[in-house]
Enzyme design. Structure first.
Site, mmCIF file in Angstrom:
data_model
loop_
_atom_site.group_PDB
_atom_site.id
_atom_site.type_symbol
_atom_site.label_atom_id
_atom_site.label_comp_id
_atom_site.label_asym_id
_atom_site.label_seq_id
_atom_site.Cartn_x
_atom_site.Cartn_y
_atom_site.Cartn_z
ATOM 1 N N CYS A 170 -5.467 -2.470 2.616
ATOM 2 C CA CYS A 170 -4.679 -2.770 4.318
ATOM 3 C C CYS A 170 -6.330 -2.859 4.962
ATOM 4 O O CYS A 170 -6.641 -3.636 4.601
ATOM 5 C CB CYS A 170 -4.439 -1.355 4.400
ATOM 6 N N GLU B 71 0.959 -0.586 -0.062
ATOM 7 C CA GLU B 71 0.083 0.039 0.123
ATOM 8 C C GLU B 71 0.764 1.403 0.047
ATOM 9 O O GLU B 71 2.220 1.186 1.010
ATOM 10 C CB GLU B 71 -1.025 -0.300 0.967
ATOM 11 N N LYS C 71 -9.373 2.174 -2.739
ATOM 12 C CA LYS C 71 -10.151 2.040 -2.353
ATOM 13 C C LYS C 71 -11.253 2.709 -1.560
ATOM 14 O O LYS C 71 -11.770 3.991 -1.669
ATOM 15 C CB LYS C 71 -8.843 2.545 -1.206
#
Length: 593
Positions: free
Chosen positions: A460, A329, A408
């Site tokens: 994540c 990430e 995300k």
């Protein structure tokens, strides 16, 4: 003049006051014990993987306190338990953001205070089987705390069983909630059994006192003596057929879950596979952005690029050759699209140009975590900021060209995303003053396709939510590729706690997962939830691993968190009906009087 004798002031402590103080400290000790058992059940500094069996009775002490306390005291004990359990469990949160630890500890103090009150009310509403309703309420709380803006899956007790591979196979049907139901039940059952034992003990004492007054003991009293002397030390006194039946049903469910797990686990050696190289450069990428001067910042960015490239080169010459290389990430900080398009910072553009030059020479696709900044006036009307909007993204590069990207979708509340700027401007301004990095939410569940296989790239925090991986698989993902950065935590416990949840995503959806992380835990997990390879944490290293590509659709993938939703519905119905029955009973008794 006669002198009066001096009278010394003495502190007089009444026996009742001494008893109350003793009870208070005993209850405080039990609350702290429950907090400790909860913490030790999960990965922690003392036990890397956690002590899974502690979870099976971690809530007994707190349930005893709830039974013995008033409604007001239960609210207070909930505050203490919520703070202490998450303070011990998530001690590393302060490294993430100045606000993170304070928020989580405060939120869970409030949550658990409310839960303790509901558990106490349940004991009042239901004369019989209250422990079963309390169990359902707890399971409902575990699910509800993972939903909405404040959703936070850390601390769901089912995740503590992540290493018990046969048991967690039922996650393919029930999600993690089925494991939580099995694990939490013994705490509620034991607390009820202990309560029954105490009631019987008190009745026995009363009978004994009566017999003494009569001058002797009856045969019944002597039999009770025999029972307590020889049997109670060995097992709990359970004199209710109802509580015995519930224990038998639970035991049958546990045996059935284990039996299902053993027959459901598969050998994936004959399955088609994907060869993935996972890069771990052992750097907190955002540390470089905090360098005191632009020159030092750019030097740190270039150093990270050199490390990532060197590790990738080593992985690419390994055998068999990878089909995909994955960087963690935001492993590369300078905004690739932005600086390629606008070039308003020549130093950053020079680093981006070197990256693109490196990627153009590769015949293997690269998946790279990066800030995908775009000009979007509709979202950001601020002209001074050039209408820039930032997305936390996973970007796929083939021959140096960005061919696809995932942005995300589920951002960390407060520290990555705060959608209530207009409603609570003072909170938003405070977060900005704390140099919070805000991202914009993505809008598409991207499915990538390379070299004959498909994959999704949860970023994540996203692999801690079951619903998101489920949606990816339903949209066609044959593999889950997680990009994470937990380096900021400086904690092996934090990295392992994150891993425990990732394991469940594989079992729930019958899909393999690979994780490329900044400092750990970089690994590969098969659809059984078994870790088949893991890089050493806090080292510069890489993994080149073959992972099976399974295709079977699970019940969980089809129907999601149906069991958890059922718990919530049952809890609401039972609480409302209990409150109604209790109110009507009280009104009836008043009418008769």
């Amino acid at each position: 003049m006669t002198r009066m004798p001096k009278i010394k002031n003495k502190l007089i402590i009444k026996p009742a006051q001494t008893g109350l103080k003793k009870i208070f400290f005993v209850h405080l000790g039990l609350i702290l014990l429950s907090s400790l058992l909860f913490t030790l059940s999960f990965p922690n500094p003392l036990f890397t993987g956690g002590v899974f069996f502690l979870a099976w009775f971690a809530f007994v002490p707190l349930l005893i306190v709830i039974k013995k306390s008033s409604l007001l005291f239960c609210a207070g004990w909930g505050l203490i338990y919520g703070f202490m359990s998450y303070f011990l469990f998530n001690y590393w949160l302060g490294n993430f953001h100045p606000l993170a630890g304070t928020l989580v500890y405060t939120i869970y103090s409030v949550y658990l205070s409310l839960v303790f009150v509901l558990l106490k009310l349940t004991g009042i509403f239901f004369e019989k089987r209250a422990y079963l309703v309390q169990w359902i309420i707890w399971l409902s709380y575990e699910y509800l705390k993972t939903t909405g803006f404040l959703g936070y899956p850390y601390g769901v007790i089912g995740y503590s069983q992540w290493q018990i591979i046969p048991l967690i196979q039922i996650a393919g049907i029930t999600g993690v909630w089925g494991i939580s139901a099995l694990v939490t039940f013994p705490s509620f059952w034991l607390s009820e059994a202990i309560s029954k034992k105490e009631d019987l003990s008190q009745r026995h004492k009363s009978a004994e006192d009566t017999e003494k007054n009569k001058g002797g003991k009856s045969l019944y009293s002597k039999l009770l003596d025999f029972f307590f002397v020889f049997l109670v030390p060995q097992r709990l006194c359970v004199n209710s057929s109802r509580i015995k039946v519930s224990a038998i049903i639970w035991l049958a469910a546990l045996i059935a879950a284990l039996f299902f797990g053993f027959i459901n686990m598969k050998d994936f050696s004959a399955y088609p596979s994907a060869q993935i190289a996972l890069i771990q450069h052992n750097t907190d990428p955002w540390q470089a952005s905090r360098a005191p001067t632009p020159w030092l910042r750019n030097e740190a960015y270039r150093k990270d690029l050199n490390t990532l490239s060197a590790l990738s080169d080593e992985a690419l010459v390994s055998t068999p050759k990878p089909q995909l290389v994955v960087w963690p990430e935001t492993a590369f900080i300078p905004r690739i699209y932005w600086h390629t398009t606008h070039r308003d910072d020549q130093n950053s553009w020079a680093i981006v140009r070197d990256l693109l030059s490196y990627l153009s020479k590769q015949d293997v696709p690269f998946l790279i975590g990066n800030d995908d900044a775009r000009i979007e006036p509709a979202i950001n009307p601020d002209e001074n900021n050039r209408h820039r909007v930032d997305y936390n993204a996973a970007m796929l590069f083939e021959n140096g060209i960005n061919t696809a990207a995932y942005r995300k979708l589920h951002l960390v509340p407060f520290t990555e995303h705060f959608p209530y700027k207009k409603q609570f401007p003072w909170i938003y301004n405070w977060l900005v003053n704390q140099k919070t990095t805000f991202w914009e939410k993505g809008r598409e569940e991207t499915i990538f396709s390379v070299n004959g296989f498909t994959f999704a790239a949860p970023i994540c925090f996203e692999d801690t939510f079951g619903y998101l991986s489920r949606n990816f698989v339903r949209n066609g993902a044959g593999l889950l590729v997680n990009l994470s950065n937990d380096a900021w935590s400086n904690s092996l416990s934090a990295q392992y706690q994150h891993l425990t949840m990732a394991v469940f995503r594989t079992v729930e959806n019958n899909r393999s997962m690979v994780r490329s992380t900044s400092s750990g835990q970089t690994c590969a997990i098969d659809p059984n939830g078994r870790i088949i390879a893991m890089a050493a944490p806090f080292t510069e290293t890489w993994l080149n691993i073959s992972v099976p590509l399974a295709e079977k659709t699970t019940i969980y993938t089809l129907y999601g968190d149906f069991l958890a939703v059922l718990f919530v519905i049952l809890a609401v119905i039972l609480l409302l009906s209990g409150a109604f029955y209790c109110t009507m009973k009280k009104l009836k008794s008043r009418g008769q009087s």
